[in-house]
Design a protein around this motif. Structure first.
Motif, PDB file in Angstrom:
ATOM      1  N   UNK A   7       0.839  -1.204   0.000  1.00 30.78           N
ATOM      2  CA  UNK A   7       0.000   0.000   0.000  1.00 30.78           C
ATOM      3  C   UNK A   7       0.874   1.254   0.000  1.00 30.78           C
ATOM      4  N   UNK A   8       0.349   2.307  -0.603  1.00 32.17           N
ATOM      5  CA  UNK A   8       1.022   3.601  -0.611  1.00 32.17           C
ATOM      6  C   UNK A   8       0.532   4.399   0.596  1.00 32.17           C
ATOM      7  N   UNK A   9       1.428   5.034   1.349  1.00 26.85           N
ATOM      8  CA  UNK A   9       1.009   5.800   2.524  1.00 26.85           C
ATOM      9  C   UNK A   9      -0.060   6.846   2.182  1.00 26.85           C
ATOM     10  N   UNK A  10      -1.089   6.926   3.030  1.00 24.99           N
ATOM     11  CA  UNK A  10      -2.119   7.933   2.861  1.00 24.99           C
ATOM     12  C   UNK A  10      -3.041   7.712   1.678  1.00 24.99           C
ATOM     13  N   UNK A  11      -3.048   6.516   1.112  1.00 21.70           N
ATOM     14  CA  UNK A  11      -3.900   6.227  -0.045  1.00 21.70           C
ATOM     15  C   UNK A  11      -5.183   5.545   0.417  1.00 21.70           C
ATOM     16  N   UNK A  12      -6.071   5.290  -0.513  1.00 19.27           N
ATOM     17  CA  UNK A  12      -7.250   4.473  -0.239  1.00 19.27           C
ATOM     18  C   UNK A  12      -7.151   3.217  -1.090  1.00 19.27           C
ATOM     19  N   UNK A  13      -7.781   2.151  -0.632  1.00 20.21           N
ATOM     20  CA  UNK A  13      -7.714   0.890  -1.362  1.00 20.21           C
ATOM     21  C   UNK A  13      -8.878   0.010  -0.925  1.00 20.21           C
ATOM     22  N   UNK A  14      -8.991  -1.141  -1.572  1.00 22.22           N
ATOM     23  CA  UNK A  14     -10.048  -2.091  -1.221  1.00 22.22           C
ATOM     24  C   UNK A  14      -9.447  -3.473  -0.995  1.00 22.22           C
ATOM     25  N   UNK A  15      -9.763  -4.053   0.148  1.00 27.33           N
ATOM     26  CA  UNK A  15      -9.332  -5.417   0.459  1.00 27.33           C
ATOM     27  C   UNK A  15     -10.553  -6.320   0.413  1.00 27.33           C
ATOM     28  N   UNK A  16     -10.435  -7.448  -0.281  1.00 22.92           N
ATOM     29  CA  UNK A  16     -11.548  -8.390  -0.374  1.00 22.92           C
ATOM     30  C   UNK A  16     -11.101  -9.783   0.057  1.00 22.92           C
ATOM     31  N   UNK A  17     -12.016 -10.513   0.644  1.00 20.32           N
ATOM     32  CA  UNK A  17     -11.738 -11.887   1.071  1.00 20.32           C
ATOM     33  C   UNK A  17     -13.058 -12.625   1.213  1.00 20.32           C
ATOM     34  N   UNK A  18     -12.983 -13.936   1.306  1.00 18.82           N
ATOM     35  CA  UNK A  18     -14.168 -14.760   1.547  1.00 18.82           C
ATOM     36  C   UNK A  18     -14.009 -15.449   2.893  1.00 18.82           C
ATOM     37  N   UNK A  19     -15.003 -15.279   3.743  1.00 21.00           N
ATOM     38  CA  UNK A  19     -14.970 -15.893   5.072  1.00 21.00           C
ATOM     39  C   UNK A  19     -15.357 -17.361   4.943  1.00 21.00           C
ATOM     40  N   UNK A  20     -14.513 -18.251   5.430  1.00 20.60           N
ATOM     41  CA  UNK A  20     -14.777 -19.693   5.341  1.00 20.60           C
ATOM     42  C   UNK A  20     -14.627 -20.345   6.706  1.00 20.60           C
ATOM     43  N   UNK A 102      -5.680 -12.843   9.157  1.00 23.59           N
ATOM     44  CA  UNK A 102      -4.802 -11.678   9.223  1.00 23.59           C
ATOM     45  C   UNK A 102      -4.428 -11.210   7.829  1.00 23.59           C
ATOM     46  N   UNK A 103      -4.294  -9.913   7.711  1.00 23.09           N
ATOM     47  CA  UNK A 103      -3.860  -9.303   6.450  1.00 23.09           C
ATOM     48  C   UNK A 103      -2.699  -8.378   6.769  1.00 23.09           C
ATOM     49  N   UNK A 104      -1.530  -8.692   6.233  1.00 28.06           N
ATOM     50  CA  UNK A 104      -0.332  -7.880   6.459  1.00 28.06           C
ATOM     51  C   UNK A 104      -0.245  -6.803   5.397  1.00 28.06           C
ATOM     52  N   UNK A 105      -0.140  -5.568   5.857  1.00 25.79           N
ATOM     53  CA  UNK A 105      -0.154  -4.416   4.953  1.00 25.79           C
ATOM     54  C   UNK A 105       1.250  -3.811   4.899  1.00 25.79           C
ATOM     55  N   UNK A 106       1.954  -4.092   3.794  1.00 23.16           N
ATOM     56  CA  UNK A 106       3.307  -3.558   3.613  1.00 23.16           C
ATOM     57  C   UNK A 106       3.162  -2.151   3.044  1.00 23.16           C
ATOM     58  N   UNK A 107       3.497  -1.150   3.853  1.00 24.35           N
ATOM     59  CA  UNK A 107       3.279   0.245   3.468  1.00 24.35           C
ATOM     60  C   UNK A 107       4.609   0.863   3.072  1.00 24.35           C
TER      61      UNK A 107
END
Length: 300
Positions: A7-20, A102-107
Motif C-alpha cells: 500500500x502507498x502511505x495515505x492512499x485508499x484501497x479495497x481489500x476483499x476476502x471470503x470468510x470460510x 490476518x492481512x499484512x499491509x506492507x506500506x
C-alpha cells in the motif's frame, strides 16, 4: 488465513476476502454473530481499530455469500516511511465457531517498478516471509534505479524545483519523470520568482517522457545560482503506469536477486570445486538498458 499486500502511505484501497469455516465452506452474513477488526503497527493501534465492530459497519461489508469487503481509509495506511500494519479480522459464527484471518499491509512510499504478483509467477509458491522479502527487494531495486538514473519515479503534485543553469544552457531537467503537467517556469537572476518572472508557456517545450523543459527559438537561461524555478506534477502514479520494458526488466532483476539471496554480497564462491565470481548485487544488462533508454542516461 493470512495475506499480504502493498500500500502507498495515505492512499485508499479495497481489500476483499471470503470468510470460510473450518470445513472450507463460505460463511454468510446471516450466520455471523460478531465480526471485529484490530489494526496494529507493532503494539500501536491504528485508526482506532481495536476490536472494532465491522459486521457491516466501519468501512467493512459482509454479504450473504461470505464475501468481505474492507474499504481501506487513508488513516489505515498513514505512515511516513516503510512499515507494516497487521489487520486481524475475528469472526464469531452463530454456531460459536471463531475464525481468525490476518492481512499484512506492507506500506511503502517508494514507487514499485514491478509487483510481487509478477515476480512470483516464475518462482512458484512462496511463504509469507518470502513475500515480504520480495516486497523489500522491489523497494531496494527502485532506490538503486533512481540513484543510477538520477531521477525519481513516484508521482508528485505541485512539486517546486529550483535550478542553477549555466548561461549557455537552454534546458533543465526535473527529478520526477515523466512530466505530467508544468504549472509554470520562472527565471530571475536574483531568485525573485514573482509573477513578472514567469516565462510564457509558448516559449518553452516540455519533453514529458525525458522530464526535460527546453527554451524555444535558440534562447538560453540567464544563468546563475538558483535563477530558474519549475512548478510541475510528474512521476508514475502506480506500477501499472511503468513502461512495459522497464517493468519486465525490473521483474527479472528482482527474481534474479531472490533466487541468489544466499549469495548476496558474495563476490566469489566454490562451484564443483572451482572458484566462480558472482556479481549478484549488480544490475542486470537488460535492466540497465531499460533505464538508459527511458532516462537517456549516457553511460561512459
Amino acid at each position: 488465513m493470512a495475506t499480504i499486500a502493498r500500500y502507498i502511505p495515505g492512499s485508499t484501497a479495497t481489500f476483499t476476502a471470503t470468510i470460510r469455516d473450518a470445513a472450507g465452506s463460505a460463511v454468510s452474513s446471516a450466520s455471523i454473530a460478531a465480526a471485529t477488526l484490530t489494526l496494529k503497527n507493532g503494539s500501536t493501534i491504528i485508526n482506532g481499530r481495536n476490536a472494532q465492530n465491522v459486521l457491516n459497519a466501519n468501512n467493512v461489508t459482509i454479504n450473504t455469500d461470505g464475501g468481505l469487503v474492507w474499504s481501506i481509509q487513508t488513516a489505515d495506511v498513514d505512515a511516513s516511511t516503510h512499515c507494516e500494519h497487521v489487520a486481524t479480522f475475528t469472526i464469531v459464527t452463530t454456531s460459536n465457531e471463531t475464525i481468525v484471518a490476518t492481512h499484512r499491509m506492507y506500506i511503502s512510499p517508494t514507487l514499485a517498478l514491478t509487483s510481487y504478483e509478477e515476480v512470483s509467477l516464475p518462482l512458484g509458491e512462496l511463504s509469507e516471509s518470502d513475500q515480504l522479502y520480495i516486497q523489500q527487494l522491489i523497494d531496494a531495486l527502485t532506490d538503486r534505479a533512481e540513484t543510477y538514473a538520477g531521477v525519481r519515479f513516484a508521482y508528485v503534485t505541485g512539486a517546486v524545483e529550483v535550478f542553477s543553469p549555466h548561461p549557455e544552457r537552454s534546458s533543465v531537467r526535473i527529478k520526477h519523470v515523466p512530466i505530467d503537467t508544468v504549472t509554470d517556469l520562472r527565471e530571475d537572476e536574483d531568485g525573485d520568482f514573482g509573477t513578472d518572472a514567469v516565462i510564457d508557456a509558448e516559449d518553452y517545450f516540455v519533453n514529458k517522457e525525458l522530464g526535460e523543459i527546453e527554451l524555444r527559438g535558440g534562447a538560453t537561461f540567464l544563468g546563475g545560482p538558483g535563477s530558474a524555478q519549475v512548478t510541475y506534477s510528474g512521476g508514475y502514479k502506480s506500477v501499472g503506469d511503468v513502461p512495459m520494458q522497464l517493468r519486465m526488466a525490473a521483474t527479472e532483476q528482482v527474481a534474479y536477486s531472490y533466487q541468489r539471496r544466499s549469495s548476496m554480497g558474495v563476490t566469489s564462491e566454490s562451484v564443483n570445486g572451482m572458484s566462480v565470481t558472482r556479481y549478484v548485487t549488480e544490475l542486470l544488462p537488460a535492466f540497465k538498458s531499460a533505464l538508459d533508454q527511458i532516462c537517456q542516461k549516457v553511460v561512459i
